[in-house]
Write a protein that holds these residues in place. Structure first.
Motif, PDB file in Angstrom:
ATOM      1  N   ASP A   1       0.901  -1.084   0.057  1.00  0.00           N
ATOM      2  CA  ASP A   1       0.035  -0.062   0.109  1.00  0.00           C
ATOM      3  C   ASP A   1       0.723   1.095   0.042  1.00  0.00           C
ATOM      4  O   ASP A   1       0.568   2.322  -0.665  1.00  0.00           O
ATOM      5  N   LYS A   2       2.014   1.190   0.703  1.00  0.00           N
ATOM      6  CA  LYS A   2       2.895   2.281   0.858  1.00  0.00           C
ATOM      7  C   LYS A   2       3.468   2.603  -0.452  1.00  0.00           C
ATOM      8  O   LYS A   2       3.371   3.872  -1.161  1.00  0.00           O
ATOM      9  N   TRP A   3       4.071   1.630  -1.238  1.00  0.00           N
ATOM     10  CA  TRP A   3       4.604   1.736  -2.424  1.00  0.00           C
ATOM     11  C   TRP A   3       3.602   2.293  -3.560  1.00  0.00           C
ATOM     12  O   TRP A   3       3.985   3.077  -4.359  1.00  0.00           O
ATOM     13  N   SER A   4       2.156   1.535  -3.569  1.00  0.00           N
ATOM     14  CA  SER A   4       1.260   1.679  -4.487  1.00  0.00           C
ATOM     15  C   SER A   4       0.707   3.310  -4.433  1.00  0.00           C
ATOM     16  O   SER A   4       0.864   3.951  -5.379  1.00  0.00           O
ATOM     17  N   CYS A   5       0.647   3.884  -3.415  1.00  0.00           N
ATOM     18  CA  CYS A   5       0.395   5.164  -3.021  1.00  0.00           C
ATOM     19  C   CYS A   5       1.425   6.133  -3.564  1.00  0.00           C
ATOM     20  O   CYS A   5       1.168   7.059  -4.094  1.00  0.00           O
ATOM     21  N   ALA A   6       2.696   5.681  -2.994  1.00  0.00           N
ATOM     22  CA  ALA A   6       3.799   6.754  -3.379  1.00  0.00           C
ATOM     23  C   ALA A   6       4.270   6.905  -4.854  1.00  0.00           C
ATOM     24  O   ALA A   6       4.699   7.829  -5.371  1.00  0.00           O
ATOM     25  N   THR A   7       4.360   5.740  -5.421  1.00  0.00           N
ATOM     26  CA  THR A   7       4.437   5.554  -6.950  1.00  0.00           C
ATOM     27  C   THR A   7       3.272   5.950  -7.951  1.00  0.00           C
ATOM     28  O   THR A   7       3.402   5.827  -9.087  1.00  0.00           O
ATOM     29  N   GLU A   8       1.884   6.127  -7.269  1.00  0.00           N
ATOM     30  CA  GLU A   8       0.864   6.306  -7.902  1.00  0.00           C
ATOM     31  C   GLU A   8       0.751   5.088  -8.996  1.00  0.00           C
ATOM     32  O   GLU A   8       0.266   5.408 -10.218  1.00  0.00           O
ATOM     33  N   THR A   9       0.879   3.852  -8.484  1.00  0.00           N
ATOM     34  CA  THR A   9       0.484   2.592  -9.147  1.00  0.00           C
ATOM     35  C   THR A   9      -0.481   2.037  -8.591  1.00  0.00           C
ATOM     36  O   THR A   9      -0.383   1.656  -7.620  1.00  0.00           O
ATOM     37  N   ALA A  10      -1.357   1.565  -9.526  1.00  0.00           N
ATOM     38  CA  ALA A  10      -2.572   0.793  -9.102  1.00  0.00           C
ATOM     39  C   ALA A  10      -2.160  -0.676  -9.133  1.00  0.00           C
ATOM     40  O   ALA A  10      -1.765  -1.136 -10.149  1.00  0.00           O
ATOM     41  N   TYR A  11      -2.439  -1.485  -8.130  1.00  0.00           N
ATOM     42  CA  TYR A  11      -2.538  -2.931  -8.585  1.00  0.00           C
ATOM     43  C   TYR A  11      -3.892  -3.403  -8.537  1.00  0.00           C
ATOM     44  O   TYR A  11      -4.763  -2.977  -8.023  1.00  0.00           O
ATOM     45  N   LEU A  12      -4.085  -4.575  -9.269  1.00  0.00           N
ATOM     46  CA  LEU A  12      -5.307  -5.251  -9.647  1.00  0.00           C
ATOM     47  C   LEU A  12      -5.983  -5.846  -8.437  1.00  0.00           C
ATOM     48  O   LEU A  12      -6.800  -5.721  -7.974  1.00  0.00           O
ATOM     49  N   ASN A  13      -5.090  -6.597  -7.890  1.00  0.00           N
ATOM     50  CA  ASN A  13      -5.434  -7.361  -6.301  1.00  0.00           C
ATOM     51  C   ASN A  13      -3.941  -7.777  -6.042  1.00  0.00           C
ATOM     52  O   ASN A  13      -3.070  -7.608  -6.397  1.00  0.00           O
ATOM     53  N   SER A  14      -4.193  -8.308  -4.722  1.00  0.00           N
ATOM     54  CA  SER A  14      -2.969  -9.033  -4.075  1.00  0.00           C
ATOM     55  C   SER A  14      -3.518 -10.413  -3.167  1.00  0.00           C
ATOM     56  O   SER A  14      -4.715 -10.381  -2.903  1.00  0.00           O
ATOM     57  N   ARG A  15      -2.446 -11.094  -2.891  1.00  0.00           N
ATOM     58  CA  ARG A  15      -2.689 -12.574  -2.171  1.00  0.00           C
ATOM     59  C   ARG A  15      -1.578 -12.602  -1.401  1.00  0.00           C
ATOM     60  O   ARG A  15      -0.568 -12.171  -1.617  1.00  0.00           O
ATOM     61  N   VAL A  16      -1.899 -13.426  -0.277  1.00  0.00           N
ATOM     62  CA  VAL A  16      -0.929 -13.613   0.757  1.00  0.00           C
ATOM     63  C   VAL A  16       0.160 -14.707   0.037  1.00  0.00           C
ATOM     64  O   VAL A  16      -0.255 -15.524  -0.737  1.00  0.00           O
ATOM     65  N   GLY A  17       1.415 -14.579   0.161  1.00  0.00           N
ATOM     66  CA  GLY A  17       2.325 -15.420  -0.444  1.00  0.00           C
ATOM     67  C   GLY A  17       3.208 -14.568  -1.299  1.00  0.00           C
ATOM     68  O   GLY A  17       2.769 -13.595  -1.711  1.00  0.00           O
ATOM     69  N   THR A  18       4.432 -15.334  -1.498  1.00  0.00           N
ATOM     70  CA  THR A  18       5.352 -14.759  -2.565  1.00  0.00           C
ATOM     71  C   THR A  18       4.829 -15.176  -4.201  1.00  0.00           C
ATOM     72  O   THR A  18       3.718 -16.006  -4.425  1.00  0.00           O
ATOM     73  N   CYS A  19       5.080 -14.084  -4.920  1.00  0.00           N
ATOM     74  CA  CYS A  19       4.664 -14.296  -6.314  1.00  0.00           C
ATOM     75  C   CYS A  19       5.576 -15.407  -6.964  1.00  0.00           C
ATOM     76  O   CYS A  19       6.841 -15.790  -6.572  1.00  0.00           O
ATOM     77  N   THR A  20       5.234 -16.478  -7.876  1.00  0.00           N
ATOM     78  CA  THR A  20       6.166 -17.662  -8.382  1.00  0.00           C
ATOM     79  C   THR A  20       6.399 -17.104  -9.588  1.00  0.00           C
ATOM     80  O   THR A  20       5.852 -16.115 -10.618  1.00  0.00           O
TER      81      THR A  20
END
Length: 163
Positions: A144-163
């Motif tokens: 959320d901090k990164w999204s707000c500061a960089t003005e970048t919207a994310y589609l969704n998020s899920r718990v865990g690391t990306c593969t």
């Protein structure tokens, strides 16, 4: 033909009766009351069913959600997210303007824990096309901090690391 329908209806009624009796047996006999605080009934369900073009190069919608400022990809995604929040009995997202919203960007995540999240992000390419990338963040707060500061919207998020 009429006889077969009657037989089918009788057979179906018999099966349903057997399932209902089986369910009665499965309920513990000492269960006499239900804790009503565990039941969640959303007063106005949302039945909206639309597909959004996540690749449309549109102006993000800035919202306050659960006390956090974040950009939403476009108006369609905002509407569908709002509908899902309504069905989950969550408070509505409050639409605002970017300047006001960004004054409330998360600035520190000291007590956010270490549960990683994978975020899915759509971004424009130089040729006018759009692509997606997934990024892992240490926790939801950092996303959320990164999204707000960089003005970048994310589609969704899920718990865990990306593969």
């Amino acid at each position: 033909m009429f006889t077969y329908r009657i037989i089918f209806v009788c057979l179906l009624a018999s099966l349903l009766s057997a399932h209902i009796n089986a369910l009665r047996i499965a309920i513990p006999q000492n269960l006499t009351t239900v804790d009503e605080s565990l039941l969640t009934v959303c007063p106005k369900p949302c039945f909206l069913s639309i597909r959004c073009n996540i690749y449309a190069n549109a102006t993000p919608i800035w919202v306050q959600v659960d006390g956090i400022c974040r950009p939403i990809l476009n108006r369609c995604v905002f509407i569908t997210d709002q509908c899902q929040r309504q069905n989950d009995c969550l408070p509505e997202m409050v639409e605002t303007v970017q300047d006001v919203c960004q004054q409330n960007c998360v600035t520190t995540c000291d007590n956010a824990g270490n549960i990683p999240v994978c975020a899915f992000i759509s971004y424009p390419l130089s040729n006018g096309q759009t692509s997606q990338v997934s990024l892992t963040f240490p926790n939801q707060c950092e996303l959320d901090k990164w999204s707000c500061a960089t003005e970048t919207a994310y589609l969704n998020s899920r718990v865990g690391t990306c593969t």
